[in-house]
Design a protein around this motif. Sequence first.
Motif, PDB file in Angstrom:
ATOM      1  N   ASP A   1      87.746  69.715 -88.889  1.00  0.00           N
ATOM      2  CA  ASP A   1      87.951  70.746 -87.866  1.00  0.00           C
ATOM      3  C   ASP A   1      88.189  70.161 -86.480  1.00  0.00           C
ATOM      4  OD1 ASP A   1      87.765  72.739 -89.700  1.00  0.00           O
ATOM      5  OD2 ASP A   1      85.723  73.353 -89.206  1.00  0.00           O
ATOM      6  N   GLY A   2      87.542  69.047 -86.180  1.00  0.00           N
ATOM      7  CA  GLY A   2      87.720  68.434 -84.863  1.00  0.00           C
ATOM      8  C   GLY A   2      89.100  67.849 -84.652  1.00  0.00           C
ATOM      9  N   LYS A   3      89.852  67.656 -85.742  1.00  0.00           N
ATOM     10  CA  LYS A   3      91.188  67.064 -85.643  1.00  0.00           C
ATOM     11  C   LYS A   3      92.295  68.107 -85.680  1.00  0.00           C
ATOM     12  CE  LYS A   3      89.575  62.923 -88.091  1.00  0.00           C
ATOM     13  NZ  LYS A   3      89.723  62.082 -89.324  1.00  0.00           N
ATOM     14  N   VAL A   4      91.919  69.358 -85.840  1.00  0.00           N
ATOM     15  CA  VAL A   4      92.890  70.445 -85.938  1.00  0.00           C
ATOM     16  C   VAL A   4      92.787  71.310 -84.693  1.00  0.00           C
ATOM     17  CG1 VAL A   4      93.610  72.464 -87.270  1.00  0.00           C
ATOM     18  CG2 VAL A   4      92.785  70.410 -88.464  1.00  0.00           C
ATOM     19  N   GLU A   5      93.897  71.523 -84.034  1.00  0.00           N
ATOM     20  CA  GLU A   5      93.911  72.233 -82.750  1.00  0.00           C
ATOM     21  C   GLU A   5      93.269  73.609 -82.858  1.00  0.00           C
ATOM     22  OE1 GLU A   5      94.469  72.840 -78.774  1.00  0.00           O
ATOM     23  OE2 GLU A   5      94.843  70.982 -79.893  1.00  0.00           O
ATOM     24  N   ARG A   6      93.587  74.361 -83.908  1.00  0.00           N
ATOM     25  CA  ARG A   6      93.098  75.735 -84.040  1.00  0.00           C
ATOM     26  C   ARG A   6      91.595  75.801 -84.267  1.00  0.00           C
ATOM     27  NH1 ARG A   6      92.261  79.151 -88.248  1.00  0.00           N
ATOM     28  NH2 ARG A   6      92.902  77.517 -89.712  1.00  0.00           N
TER      29      ARG A   6
ATOM     30  N   ALA B   1     100.934  70.691 -89.519  1.00  0.00           N
ATOM     31  CA  ALA B   1     101.102  69.390 -88.845  1.00  0.00           C
ATOM     32  C   ALA B   1      99.758  68.695 -88.651  1.00  0.00           C
ATOM     33  CB  ALA B   1     101.793  69.591 -87.500  1.00  0.00           C
ATOM     34  N   ASP B   2      98.757  69.443 -88.180  1.00  0.00           N
ATOM     35  CA  ASP B   2      97.431  68.857 -87.956  1.00  0.00           C
ATOM     36  C   ASP B   2      96.758  68.477 -89.274  1.00  0.00           C
ATOM     37  OD1 ASP B   2      97.664  69.082 -85.227  1.00  0.00           O
ATOM     38  OD2 ASP B   2      96.597  70.983 -85.106  1.00  0.00           O
ATOM     39  N   ASP B   3      96.932  69.306 -90.297  1.00  0.00           N
ATOM     40  CA  ASP B   3      96.318  69.016 -91.594  1.00  0.00           C
ATOM     41  C   ASP B   3      96.879  67.727 -92.192  1.00  0.00           C
ATOM     42  OD1 ASP B   3      94.677  71.195 -91.516  1.00  0.00           O
ATOM     43  OD2 ASP B   3      95.847  72.422 -92.899  1.00  0.00           O
ATOM     44  N   ALA B   4      98.169  67.523 -92.025  1.00  0.00           N
ATOM     45  CA  ALA B   4      98.792  66.307 -92.557  1.00  0.00           C
ATOM     46  C   ALA B   4      98.206  65.059 -91.900  1.00  0.00           C
ATOM     47  CB  ALA B   4     100.302  66.362 -92.341  1.00  0.00           C
ATOM     48  N   LYS B   5      97.952  65.141 -90.600  1.00  0.00           N
ATOM     49  CA  LYS B   5      97.368  64.009 -89.880  1.00  0.00           C
ATOM     50  C   LYS B   5      95.899  63.809 -90.237  1.00  0.00           C
ATOM     51  CE  LYS B   5     100.384  64.703 -85.863  1.00  0.00           C
ATOM     52  NZ  LYS B   5     100.422  65.102 -84.421  1.00  0.00           N
ATOM     53  N   ALA B   6      95.187  64.929 -90.464  1.00  0.00           N
ATOM     54  CA  ALA B   6      93.747  64.851 -90.735  1.00  0.00           C
ATOM     55  C   ALA B   6      93.434  64.509 -92.190  1.00  0.00           C
ATOM     56  CB  ALA B   6      93.079  66.176 -90.369  1.00  0.00           C
ATOM     57  N   GLY B   7      94.431  64.583 -93.053  1.00  0.00           N
ATOM     58  CA  GLY B   7      94.199  64.284 -94.464  1.00  0.00           C
ATOM     59  C   GLY B   7      93.731  65.478 -95.275  1.00  0.00           C
ATOM     60  N   VAL B   8      93.981  66.686 -94.761  1.00  0.00           N
ATOM     61  CA  VAL B   8      93.611  67.910 -95.467  1.00  0.00           C
ATOM     62  C   VAL B   8      94.735  68.285 -96.434  1.00  0.00           C
ATOM     63  CG1 VAL B   8      93.099  70.366 -95.231  1.00  0.00           C
ATOM     64  CG2 VAL B   8      92.212  68.745 -93.556  1.00  0.00           C
ATOM     65  N   LYS B   9      94.383  68.578 -97.678  1.00  0.00           N
ATOM     66  CA  LYS B   9      95.376  68.959 -98.682  1.00  0.00           C
ATOM     67  C   LYS B   9      95.471  70.478 -98.765  1.00  0.00           C
ATOM     68  CE  LYS B   9      94.838  64.890-101.682  1.00  0.00           C
ATOM     69  NZ  LYS B   9      93.932  64.107-100.820  1.00  0.00           N
ATOM     70  N   SER B  10      96.679  70.982 -99.012  1.00  0.00           N
ATOM     71  CA  SER B  10      96.875  72.414 -99.177  1.00  0.00           C
ATOM     72  C   SER B  10      98.217  72.674 -99.834  1.00  0.00           C
ATOM     73  CB  SER B  10      96.829  73.141 -97.822  1.00  0.00           C
ATOM     74  OG  SER B  10      98.019  72.914 -97.094  1.00  0.00           O
ATOM     75  N   THR B  11      98.371  73.860-100.393  1.00  0.00           N
ATOM     76  CA  THR B  11      99.659  74.239-100.973  1.00  0.00           C
ATOM     77  C   THR B  11     100.722  74.376 -99.889  1.00  0.00           C
ATOM     78  OG1 THR B  11      98.883  76.542-100.905  1.00  0.00           O
ATOM     79  CG2 THR B  11      98.750  75.391-103.022  1.00  0.00           C
ATOM     80  N   ALA B  12     100.318  74.677 -98.659  1.00  0.00           N
ATOM     81  CA  ALA B  12     101.284  74.772 -97.559  1.00  0.00           C
ATOM     82  C   ALA B  12     101.994  73.441 -97.354  1.00  0.00           C
ATOM     83  CB  ALA B  12     100.574  75.205 -96.278  1.00  0.00           C
ATOM     84  N   LEU B  13     101.272  72.341 -97.542  1.00  0.00           N
ATOM     85  CA  LEU B  13     101.880  71.015 -97.451  1.00  0.00           C
ATOM     86  C   LEU B  13     102.582  70.647 -98.752  1.00  0.00           C
ATOM     87  CD1 LEU B  13      99.034  69.100 -95.568  1.00  0.00           C
ATOM     88  CD2 LEU B  13     101.269  69.736 -94.650  1.00  0.00           C
ATOM     89  N   LEU B  14     101.965  70.994 -99.880  1.00  0.00           N
ATOM     90  CA  LEU B  14     102.532  70.652-101.182  1.00  0.00           C
ATOM     91  C   LEU B  14     103.901  71.292-101.386  1.00  0.00           C
ATOM     92  CD1 LEU B  14     102.158  69.405-104.049  1.00  0.00           C
ATOM     93  CD2 LEU B  14     101.094  71.584-104.705  1.00  0.00           C
ATOM     94  N   PHE B  15     104.040  72.550-101.016  1.00  0.00           N
ATOM     95  CA  PHE B  15     105.293  73.267-101.239  1.00  0.00           C
ATOM     96  C   PHE B  15     106.386  72.858-100.256  1.00  0.00           C
ATOM     97  CE2 PHE B  15     102.597  77.051-102.937  1.00  0.00           C
ATOM     98  CZ  PHE B  15     102.346  76.335-104.106  1.00  0.00           C
ATOM     99  N   GLY B  16     105.997  72.330 -99.114  1.00  0.00           N
ATOM    100  CA  GLY B  16     106.946  71.786 -98.150  1.00  0.00           C
ATOM    101  C   GLY B  16     108.031  72.767 -97.728  1.00  0.00           C
ATOM    102  N   ALA B  17     109.273  72.306 -97.742  1.00  0.00           N
ATOM    103  CA  ALA B  17     110.402  73.118 -97.279  1.00  0.00           C
ATOM    104  C   ALA B  17     110.705  74.276 -98.233  1.00  0.00           C
ATOM    105  CB  ALA B  17     111.636  72.241 -97.122  1.00  0.00           C
ATOM    106  N   HIS B  18     110.159  74.238 -99.430  1.00  0.00           N
ATOM    107  CA  HIS B  18     110.428  75.284-100.427  1.00  0.00           C
ATOM    108  C   HIS B  18     109.355  76.369-100.441  1.00  0.00           C
ATOM    109  CE1 HIS B  18     113.553  72.654-102.000  1.00  0.00           C
ATOM    110  NE2 HIS B  18     112.653  71.679-102.095  1.00  0.00           N
TER     111      HIS B  18
END
Length: 314
Positions: free
Chosen positions: A93-98, A213-230
Amino acid sequence: MASKHFTAGSFAKHRLYTTIVAYVELTRMHLWPLGSDLVFWPCAYGLLMASVNAHELHPFHDLCIETVMFAIGATLLHSKSCILSDICDQKFDGKVERTKNRPLVSGRVSLAGSWVLFFVLLSAGLCLLSYANRKAALYGVFGVVTLHFTYPLMKRYTWWPQMFLGFAINWGIFVAWFSVTDSTDRRPLYTMYAGLVCWTIYYDSIYACQDRADDAKAGVKSTALLFGAHIKSILRAFALAFIGLLILAGVLNGNGAWFFVVSCGGAGCHLLWQQRNWNVDDPADCAAKFKSNGTMGAIIWLGLFLDYLFNGGI
């Protein structure tokens, strides 16, 4: 001396007020019903679907009482789960702006105080389950102490934490179903549960897009990152799966026209609106579209309730 006393007293009151506000924020109650509604709707669906499945409509008075009880339970469960998530996610949480200013990570509440409030809410929720029949209560305890306890850890180990959230947040449909009936025909229950899991993956992926963007830097996994541009096309498939399973559940359960027109048709129109208007790159719009799923949940409930009502529910 009076002036000093007044100043000290005012400071103490201000500190107490800010502490209370911080703990309210920790539970997310300042945003109510956001989040709690998504825990509640599966329970409300289960009560109404089970009544139809049992071929003997649940008395309206009992339905009202149980709906209120599940609404209270859903609020307690959601608040408890938010506290546990914040405890588990402090380093993220400390690495994510929101999330960097949330009460625990910012130091406005203590870890010990967070655990105390967590166990208070957990105990209150378990006390509510004591009013349910044995089978419903056992399903409730299982959901609370396994699914809801393990979900916050999933973003560390899998790209599919949204799926595990779906398993946890929709488990209340089993508790509600068995509160009404122990029918051996549970195909509608399992079908509806599968559909709700698809819906959760859909809306929580939209929610997760706020922080990609913040999750990718912090090492948080999610379907939002997994699905990417699709992501839009993949979530469209989950939305279609949800509507298809919703319709199938209604067919298997013997629901009437109100359910198919209002619940299924209304949900389909709402999802179409979301897909056509969602800006995946705008965090504010992602938050708004996520929030709108609470409204869609109410539309689905309305169709189920009208189906119950016009089939002799009162």
